[in-house]
Design an enzyme around this catalytic site. Structure first.
Site, PDB file in Angstrom:
ATOM      1  N   GLY A  68     -67.739 -22.568 -24.028  1.00  0.00           N
ATOM      2  CA  GLY A  68     -67.662 -21.344 -23.005  1.00  0.00           C
ATOM      3  C   GLY A  68     -68.763 -20.449 -22.378  1.00  0.00           C
ATOM      4  O   GLY A  68     -69.664 -20.824 -23.106  1.00  0.00           O
ATOM      5  N   SER A  69     -69.343 -18.972 -22.937  1.00  0.00           N
ATOM      6  CA  SER A  69     -69.881 -18.291 -21.830  1.00  0.00           C
ATOM      7  C   SER A  69     -71.008 -17.877 -24.140  1.00  0.00           C
ATOM      8  O   SER A  69     -70.433 -18.192 -25.061  1.00  0.00           O
ATOM      9  CB  SER A  69     -69.470 -16.921 -21.999  1.00  0.00           C
ATOM     10  OG  SER A  69     -69.198 -16.297 -23.371  1.00  0.00           O
ATOM     11  N   GLU A  86     -76.955 -17.326 -15.997  1.00  0.00           N
ATOM     12  CA  GLU A  86     -76.174 -18.349 -15.284  1.00  0.00           C
ATOM     13  C   GLU A  86     -75.172 -18.083 -14.723  1.00  0.00           C
ATOM     14  O   GLU A  86     -74.699 -17.436 -14.877  1.00  0.00           O
ATOM     15  CB  GLU A  86     -75.371 -19.396 -16.752  1.00  0.00           C
ATOM     16  CG  GLU A  86     -74.640 -20.329 -16.052  1.00  0.00           C
ATOM     17  CD  GLU A  86     -73.976 -20.398 -17.186  1.00  0.00           C
ATOM     18  OE1 GLU A  86     -73.565 -22.448 -17.006  1.00  0.00           O
ATOM     19  OE2 GLU A  86     -73.422 -20.177 -18.241  1.00  0.00           O
ATOM     20  N   CYS A 103     -71.552 -25.954 -15.899  1.00  0.00           N
ATOM     21  CA  CYS A 103     -72.759 -25.812 -17.294  1.00  0.00           C
ATOM     22  C   CYS A 103     -73.583 -26.466 -16.370  1.00  0.00           C
ATOM     23  O   CYS A 103     -75.232 -25.581 -16.984  1.00  0.00           O
ATOM     24  CB  CYS A 103     -72.251 -26.345 -18.555  1.00  0.00           C
ATOM     25  SG  CYS A 103     -70.488 -25.302 -18.408  1.00  0.00           S
ATOM     26  N   GLU A 106     -70.912 -25.976 -26.802  1.00  0.00           N
ATOM     27  CA  GLU A 106     -71.056 -25.963 -25.618  1.00  0.00           C
ATOM     28  C   GLU A 106     -70.884 -24.017 -25.384  1.00  0.00           C
ATOM     29  O   GLU A 106     -70.624 -24.378 -24.621  1.00  0.00           O
ATOM     30  CB  GLU A 106     -70.702 -26.868 -25.134  1.00  0.00           C
ATOM     31  CG  GLU A 106     -71.678 -27.703 -23.786  1.00  0.00           C
ATOM     32  CD  GLU A 106     -71.179 -27.188 -22.791  1.00  0.00           C
ATOM     33  OE1 GLU A 106     -72.243 -26.124 -22.154  1.00  0.00           O
ATOM     34  OE2 GLU A 106     -69.907 -27.369 -21.917  1.00  0.00           O
ATOM     35  N   LEU A 107     -72.476 -23.825 -24.297  1.00  0.00           N
ATOM     36  CA  LEU A 107     -72.591 -22.353 -23.774  1.00  0.00           C
ATOM     37  C   LEU A 107     -73.016 -22.451 -22.650  1.00  0.00           C
ATOM     38  O   LEU A 107     -73.053 -20.952 -22.232  1.00  0.00           O
ATOM     39  CB  LEU A 107     -73.497 -21.558 -25.080  1.00  0.00           C
ATOM     40  CG  LEU A 107     -72.725 -21.581 -25.967  1.00  0.00           C
ATOM     41  CD1 LEU A 107     -73.689 -20.634 -27.181  1.00  0.00           C
ATOM     42  CD2 LEU A 107     -71.077 -20.722 -26.741  1.00  0.00           C
TER      43      LEU A 107
END
Length: 477
Positions: free
Chosen positions: A227-228, A377, A285, A247-248
Site C-alpha cells: 500500500g501507501s 507516485e 506500483c 511493498e510501498l
C-alpha cells in the site's frame, strides 16, 4: 442483493454494519458485505494462534494439495472472477483476466514450492573442532501472518500474501482493501473448500481506522503490507518488534538509451510505454511514470500516437484498455497534480481532461523536477517525458527519486545493461522493456521509499520463516 460472507477461522460469518461496494465507472451497486465485529476479529486471531503448531506440522503434500485446489478452482472460475474484479475495481476486463491467470500461477508455484521447501545440510568439519559434526538446517514459520492487501490487484496481491503463508504452514489473517473486498471473499470461499485445519485462514473486511489492533497484536508476529508509503511507515513505527515486509510503490522510470534508435526499436518502446503507463488506469506500483529519452531520439510523436490509440471507456468492454480510477476522489487528485505541473510550466501533449472517475491517458513535457507528478507516485495514467543528454545522465535522473522499485532500460548494448543493473538504485531492472514487467515467481520489491522485503512466492516463504539448526555429533561423513 444478499451480503457476501467473510471468513472467521475458515467459517462464513456476517457482521452488523453493511458495506456497499459500487462500480467505479458508473456508481452502480455491485455487491455487499459487512464489517467484521471486534469479537469476530478476536476469534480469528485467537484461532490463528491456536492452530499455528498444527499448521507448521502439516505434511508438505497436504499443503500442496490445498494450494493446487485453489489454483485449479481459480482457473475454472476465471471469467466470473475477472468480471467481479472489473465490477468492484473498475479494471478493464482485459486486464482482470490477466490478473486471474496470474493468481492461478501464484497458487501453482506455491504448491510446487511447498513440495520442495526442504532445508539442507551443512558440513561442519571445515575446522578441526567440527570433525564428526553436521548441521541440519530447516526453515520454520515465524508464526501467524497478518496480510494487508490494496485495491489495485484485489486477487493477485491477496494471492501473494495467502499462497506463501499456506505453503510454509503459517496461518494467515487477511485484511482486504475496504474498496475491493468481494474478490478476496470469493477466494475465501475457495479456500473453505479445502481440507486445511480450521483457523489457518480468515478473511476479514475491517475499516482502515480499526486495523491498528491487528497490526500491534503480538499473536501476529509477521505483517505483510502492500500500500501507501505513509501507512507503511505507521506500521513500522507501531510494530517495531515484528517481522514486517512492505511493498510501498514508486514512481517507475524508463530510459530509452542512445543505441535504441531504429524505427522498430522506437515503435516497440512507444507501444510498451503507452500501454504500461496507463494499464490499470496507472494504478500499479510499477506503471511507467517517468520517461527519459536520449536526446535526438524521435520517441515523443510515436508515444503520442500510441497513447491516442488506446481504447478508453466502459471496463466491461473487452476492447477497452484504460478504464476509470478507483474513485472520483482519486481522479480529482491526479487532475490537481497535473494542473499544478501545468501552472509550473509543463505542457499537456495529450489528455489532461477528467471525466468523473475517469482520467484519460496523459502525456506531459517540460515538467519541473520538483513537481508532484515527477517526485511522487502519481498512481494514475500520466506519463512525464524528459530528454537526457546521455545514458549516464538517464541513470542519474532515474536515481533522483525517493523511491526505487523497478526501472526499465531500452538498450541492445550488454555493457549498458550491466551498467544499469550496477548503478540503478532499484529492486529490479528490466532490460528491453518497461519496469511494469513482473514474473510472480521472481523476487519483487524495492529500496528507499519503495519498501523492505521481497514478494514472489519463494522469497515470501523465506520472509515468513526463520532458520532452525540441529547439529548432529559423532557422525562419520
Amino acid at each position: 442483493m444478499d451480503a457476501t460472507a467473510f471468513y472467521v477461522a475458515g467459517e462464513p460469518a456476517h457482521g452488523t454494519d453493511e458495506v456497499t461496494v459500487t462500480h467505479p465507472y458508473d456508481g452502480r451497486t455491485v455487491g455487499r458485505t459487512t464489517w467484521a465485529e471486534p469479537d469476530q476479529v478476536e476469534a480469528a486471531v485467537a484461532a490463528a494462534a491456536a492452530v499455528a503448531d498444527e499448521a507448521a506440522a502439516l505434511p508438505a503434500h497436504v499443503r500442496a494439495k490445498a494450494l493446487d485446489h485453489v489454483s485449479r478452482r481459480i482457473a475454472e472460475r476465471r471469467q466470473e472472477i475477472a468480471e467481479l474484479i472489473t465490477a468492484e475495481n473498475g479494471k478493464p476486463v482485459k486486464w482482470a483476466l490477466v490478473e486471474a491467470d496470474r493468481a492461478v500461477s501464484v497458487f501453482r508455484w506455491a504448491a510446487e514450492e511447498a513440495r520442495r521447501f526442504a532445508g539442507g545440510l551443512q558440513r561442519l568439519d571445515t575446522d578441526p573442532g567440527g570433525t564428526g559434526r553436521i548441521a541440519v538446517v530447516k526453515r520454520v514459520p515465524r508464526g501467524p501472518v497478518l496480510g494487508i492487501s490494496p485495491f489495485n490487484f484485489p486477487l493477485n496481491l491477496v494471492a501473494h500474501k495467502v499462497a506463501p503463508a499456506l505453503a510454509v504452514g503459517a496461518p494467515i489473517v487477511l485484511k482486504p482493501a475496504p474498496a475491493t473486498p468481494l474478490t478476496a471473499l470469493l477466494l475465501g470461499s475457495i479456500l473453505a473448500e479445502t481440507d486445511l485445519p480450521a483457523g489457518i485462514f480468515s478473511v476479514l473486511p475491517v475499516p482502515n481506522d480499526r486495523a491498528s489492533g491487528l497490526v500491534t497484536d503480538p499473536r501476529l508476529p509477521i505483517v505483510s503490507f502492500t500500500g501507501s508509503g505513509p501507512v507503511g511507515a505507521e506500521i513500522r513505527r507501531a510494530a517495531p518488534d515484528k517481522h514486517v515486509t512492505l511493498e510501498l510503490g514508486g514512481n517507475a522510470a524508463v530510459l530509452i538509451c542512445g543505441d535504441y534508435a531504429g524505427d522498430e526499436d522506437l515503435a516497440w518502446a512507444a507501444q510498451r510505454v503507452a500501454t504500461f503507463g496507463t494499464y490499470q488506469a496507472g494504478q500499479s506500483c510499477i506503471a511507467v511514470q517517468r520517461v527519459y529519452v536520449h536526446e535526438g531520439l524521435d520517441l515523443l510523436p510515436r508515444l503520442t500516437e500510441a497513447v491516442g490509440a488506446l481504447h478508453t471507456g466502459d471496463p466491461s468492454d473487452p476492447a477497452v484498455e484504460v478504464g476509470p480510477m478507483i474513485s472520483e476522489d482519486a481522479a480529482r487528485r491526479v487532475e490537481a497534480w497535473v494542473d499544478e505541473a501545468v501552472a509550473a510550466g509543463a505542457t499537456v501533449v495529450t489528455g489532461g481532461k477528467r471525466d468523473g472517475a475517469t482520467y484519460p491517458p496523459t502525456i506531459l513535457t517540460g515538467v519541473p523536477a520538483d513537481a508532484k507528478v515527477v517526485a511522487e507516485e502519481v498512481f494514475g495514467p500520466v506519463l512525464v517525458v524528459s530528454e537526457v543528454p546521455s545514458d549516464e545522465a538517464g541513470f542519474t535522473a532515474i536515481n533522483d527519486s525517493a523511491y526505487g522499485l523497478q526501472a526499465g532500460v531500452f538498450t541492445h548494448d550488454i555493457q549498458t545493461a550491466f551498467a544499469a543493473h550496477r548503478q540503478l538504485k532499484v529492486g529490479g531492472v528490466i532490460v528491453g522493456d518497461v519496469p511494469s514487467y513482473r514474473a510472480d515467481q521472481m523476487p519483487y520489491g524495492g529500496v528507499k521509499g519503495s519498501g523492505v522485503g521481497r514478494e514472489g512466492v519463494a522469497s515470501a516463504m523465506e520472509d515468513y520463516t526463520e532458520p532452525r539448526v540441529m547439529v548432529l555429533t559423532g557422525v562419520e561423513l
